[in-house]
Write an enzyme that holds these catalytic residues in place. Structure first.
Site, mmCIF file in Angstrom:
data_model
loop_
_atom_site.group_PDB
_atom_site.id
_atom_site.type_symbol
_atom_site.label_atom_id
_atom_site.label_comp_id
_atom_site.label_asym_id
_atom_site.label_seq_id
_atom_site.Cartn_x
_atom_site.Cartn_y
_atom_site.Cartn_z
ATOM 1 C CG ASP A 197 61.307 42.250 29.671
ATOM 2 O OD1 ASP A 197 60.451 41.355 29.702
ATOM 3 O OD2 ASP A 197 62.195 42.309 28.797
ATOM 4 C CE LYS A 253 62.609 37.769 30.905
ATOM 5 N NZ LYS A 253 62.878 38.989 30.082
HETATM 6 P P1 NAP Z 1 57.599 40.972 21.021
HETATM 7 O O1 NAP Z 1 58.674 41.167 20.009
HETATM 8 O O2 NAP Z 1 56.662 42.087 21.304
HETATM 9 O O3 NAP Z 1 56.823 39.655 20.582
HETATM 10 C C1 NAP Z 1 55.714 39.154 21.257
HETATM 11 C C2 NAP Z 1 54.712 38.656 20.230
HETATM 12 O O4 NAP Z 1 53.572 38.188 20.926
HETATM 13 C C3 NAP Z 1 54.246 39.770 19.306
HETATM 14 O O5 NAP Z 1 55.009 39.790 18.116
HETATM 15 C C4 NAP Z 1 52.784 39.432 19.059
HETATM 16 O O6 NAP Z 1 52.642 38.755 17.827
HETATM 17 C C5 NAP Z 1 52.393 38.475 20.159
HETATM 18 N N1 NAP Z 1 51.374 39.045 21.050
HETATM 19 C C6 NAP Z 1 50.272 38.419 21.502
HETATM 20 N N2 NAP Z 1 49.559 39.215 22.284
HETATM 21 C C7 NAP Z 1 50.200 40.381 22.341
HETATM 22 C C8 NAP Z 1 49.926 41.605 22.971
HETATM 23 N N3 NAP Z 1 48.827 41.764 23.729
HETATM 24 N N4 NAP Z 1 50.799 42.623 22.816
HETATM 25 C C9 NAP Z 1 51.898 42.484 22.039
HETATM 26 N N5 NAP Z 1 52.202 41.323 21.396
HETATM 27 C C10 NAP Z 1 51.360 40.290 21.543
HETATM 28 O O7 NAP Z 1 58.219 40.575 22.415
HETATM 29 P P2 NAP Z 1 59.518 39.678 22.705
HETATM 30 O O8 NAP Z 1 60.705 40.545 22.859
HETATM 31 O O9 NAP Z 1 59.597 38.569 21.729
HETATM 32 O O10 NAP Z 1 59.159 39.176 24.153
HETATM 33 C C11 NAP Z 1 58.171 38.195 24.405
HETATM 34 C C12 NAP Z 1 58.471 37.543 25.729
HETATM 35 O O11 NAP Z 1 59.778 36.970 25.654
HETATM 36 C C13 NAP Z 1 58.499 38.533 26.897
HETATM 37 O O12 NAP Z 1 57.976 37.934 28.040
HETATM 38 C C14 NAP Z 1 59.970 38.827 27.086
HETATM 39 O O13 NAP Z 1 60.293 39.139 28.434
HETATM 40 C C15 NAP Z 1 60.588 37.499 26.701
HETATM 41 N N6 NAP Z 1 61.964 37.617 26.242
HETATM 42 C C16 NAP Z 1 62.349 38.570 25.351
HETATM 43 C C17 NAP Z 1 63.692 38.685 25.005
HETATM 44 C C18 NAP Z 1 64.195 39.714 24.023
HETATM 45 O O14 NAP Z 1 65.420 39.881 23.924
HETATM 46 N N7 NAP Z 1 63.357 40.384 23.258
HETATM 47 C C19 NAP Z 1 64.630 37.840 25.568
HETATM 48 C C20 NAP Z 1 64.191 36.832 26.412
HETATM 49 C C21 NAP Z 1 62.860 36.743 26.749
HETATM 50 P P3 NAP Z 1 51.268 38.951 17.037
HETATM 51 O O15 NAP Z 1 51.004 40.420 16.959
HETATM 52 O O16 NAP Z 1 51.539 38.317 15.694
HETATM 53 O O17 NAP Z 1 50.230 38.215 17.850
#
Ligand code: NAP
Length: 307
Positions: free
Chosen positions: A167, A89
Site C-alpha cells: 500500500d 491509488k
Molecule cells: P481509511 O481511513 O480506512 O478510509 C477509507 C474510508 O472508506 C473509510 O473511512 C470508510 O468510510 C470507507 N469505506 C467504504 N468501504 C469500506 C470498507 N469495505 N472497509 C473500510 N472502509 C470502507 O483509508 P485511507 O487511509 O483513507 O485510504 C483509502 C485509500 O486511499 C486507500 O486506497 C489508500 O491506499 C489511499 N491512500 C491513503 C493514504 C494515507 O496516508 N492514509 C495516502 C494516500 C492514499 P465509511 O465507513 O464511512 O464508509
C-alpha cells in the site's frame, strides 16, 4: 464550468488531503459525500455511491477514496451513471478490473484518472530531469514505515486486495516508474506474510531495467523510530537521493531544493483539466509491478501481526 464532485469514502486520506485540495482548486465544487459512517456539516450525505447517484443531488464526477476492495463496483456504478471518475491509488484490486473501467469510461465518453499522488511530490520532476541527463548505474529503494502509526485500525490493508506493505510501497514504484528513463521488470521477490494476515508485512524486490541495470526495493511495515521513504540512484553525475517520499532531492549529499508539496492540489487541477478537455489518464505500471511480486514472490510466513 464548475465540476460538481461527489466524494466517496470519508476516511483518513479524504480528510487529510482531498478536502483541502478540492477547496483550493478552481473549477471544482464538493457537492456531496457518500460514506457509511461519516458526513460533513452543510453537505448532502449518502450511505454509498449508489444512494448518491439515485438522489436528486446533481454531480458531474466522483472521487473514490475508499479502500481498493469494492472500488470496482463503486467505480462502475459512477461511470454507468455518466460521472467522470478519479481513483485514489491503488486504482483497484486487480489489473483486469481497472482495464475494464478504462474501457467503460471510453465507451461512455467519460474521463477516468488513476492518480498516483507520490508522482506529484515536489522533487520528483527535478529528479526525472537529472536522470535524463546522466547515466544510471543502480537504483535502491527503501520504503519503511510504522503501520501502527500510519494505518491504525485499517483492517482492509491486511485482507486480500489490501496490498499490505505494498500500500505504501506502490508509491515508491509510482515514483520510480516516472523518473527512470526506461522501463523495468521484476526478476525476484521475497514476501513476508504474518501468519494471521492475507497481505505481506515486508517485501524485498529485485528488478532489472530494459538495459539490465539493477533496481532493488526493500519495503517494511515494521519500522519504528525514524521513517524511511528513500530512493537512491547512483549515476555518472553523482548520487541522487530522493527522500521523504519524493519531497526532497539531494545530489552527493547537497540539498537541491525545498519546495512545498502540492501533491493533491496538482491531482485535482489535472483532473479538472482532463474533464475539461475530454481526456483520461490511466497508468497501471506501478500496479503491474505489485502484481508481478505476488506472482513471482517467494513467500515466508512470519510472526502474527496485531494492530
Ligand atoms: P481509511 O481511513 O480506512 O478510509 C477509507 C474510508 O472508506 C473509510 O473511512 C470508510 O468510510 C470507507 N469505506 C467504504 N468501504 C469500506 C470498507 N469495505 N472497509 C473500510 N472502509 C470502507 O483509508 P485511507 O487511509 O483513507 O485510504 C483509502 C485509500 O486511499 C486507500 O486506497 C489508500 O491506499 C489511499 N491512500 C491513503 C493514504 C494515507 O496516508 N492514509 C495516502 C494516500 C492514499 P465509511 O465507513 O464511512 O464508509
Amino acid at each position: 464550468m464548475t465540476i460538481r464532485l461527489g466524494l466517496v469514502g470519508l476516511g483518513k486520506i479524504a480528510r487529510d488531503q482531498h478536502l483541502p485540495a478540492i477547496a483550493a482548486t478552481d473549477g471544482l465544487a464538493l457537492a456531496a459525500i457518500a460514506s457509511r459512517h461519516a458526513g460533513l456539516p452543510d453537505l448532502p450525505h449518502f450511505h454509498d455511491v449508489d444512494a448518491l447517484i439515485a438522489s436528486d443531488v446533481s454531480i458531474d464526477a466522483v472521487t473514490l477514496c475508499t479502500p481498493p476492495q469494492g472500488r470496482f463496483q463503486q467505480a462502475r456504478a459512477a461511470l454507468l451513471a455518466g460521472k467522470h471518475l478519479m481513483l485514489e491509488k491503488p486504482p483497484g484490486m486487480s489489473i483486469a478490473e481497472v482495464e475494464a473501467l478504462g474501457r467503460l469510461a471510453k465507451a461512455k465518453g467519460l474521463t477516468i484518472f488513476t492518480t498516483w499522488h507520490s508522482r506529484e511530490a515536489a522533487a520528483v520532476e527535478p529528479a526525472r530531469a537529472f536522470l535524463a541527463r546522466h547515466d544510471i548505474r543502480s537504483v535502491k529503494i527503501e520504503w519503511k514505515e510504522d503501520v501502527r502509526h500510519w494505518h491504525p485500525g485499517q483492517q482492509w490493508i491486511w485482507e486480500p486486495g489490501g496490498l499490505g506493505v505494498f500500500d505504501p510501497g506502490i508509491n515508491a514504484l509510482s515514483i520510480v516508474t516516472r523518473i527512470l528513463p526506461e522501463a523495468m521488470h521484476l526478476t525476484e521477490a521475497t514476501l513476508q506474510f504474518p501468519e494471521n494476515c492475507a497481505s505481506p508485512i515486508a517485501a524485498d524486490l529485485t528488478f532489472a531495467t530494459e538495459s539490465g541495470l539493477p533496481v532493488s526495493a526493500a519495503f517494511d511495515f515494521r519500522q519504528t523510530g525514524p521513517q524511511t521513504w528513500d530512493i537512491i540512484v547512483d549515476t555518472s553525475g553523482g548520487t541522487l537521493k530522493l527522500s521523504l517520499g519524493g519531497s526532497r532531492l539531494s545530489i552527493n549529499g547537497v540539498e537541491q531544493m525545498a519546495e512545498e508539496d502540492r501533491e493533491y492540489r496538482n491531482l485535482y487541477r489535472r483532473f479538472a483539466e482532463l474533464v475539461a478537455t475530454g481526456q483520461s489518464e490511466l497508468d497501471l505500471s506501478p500496479l503491474v509491478h505489485v502484481a508481478d511480486a505476488f506472482l513471482l514472490g517467494r513467500r515466508i510466513v512470519v510472526e502474527p501481526f496485531y494492530d
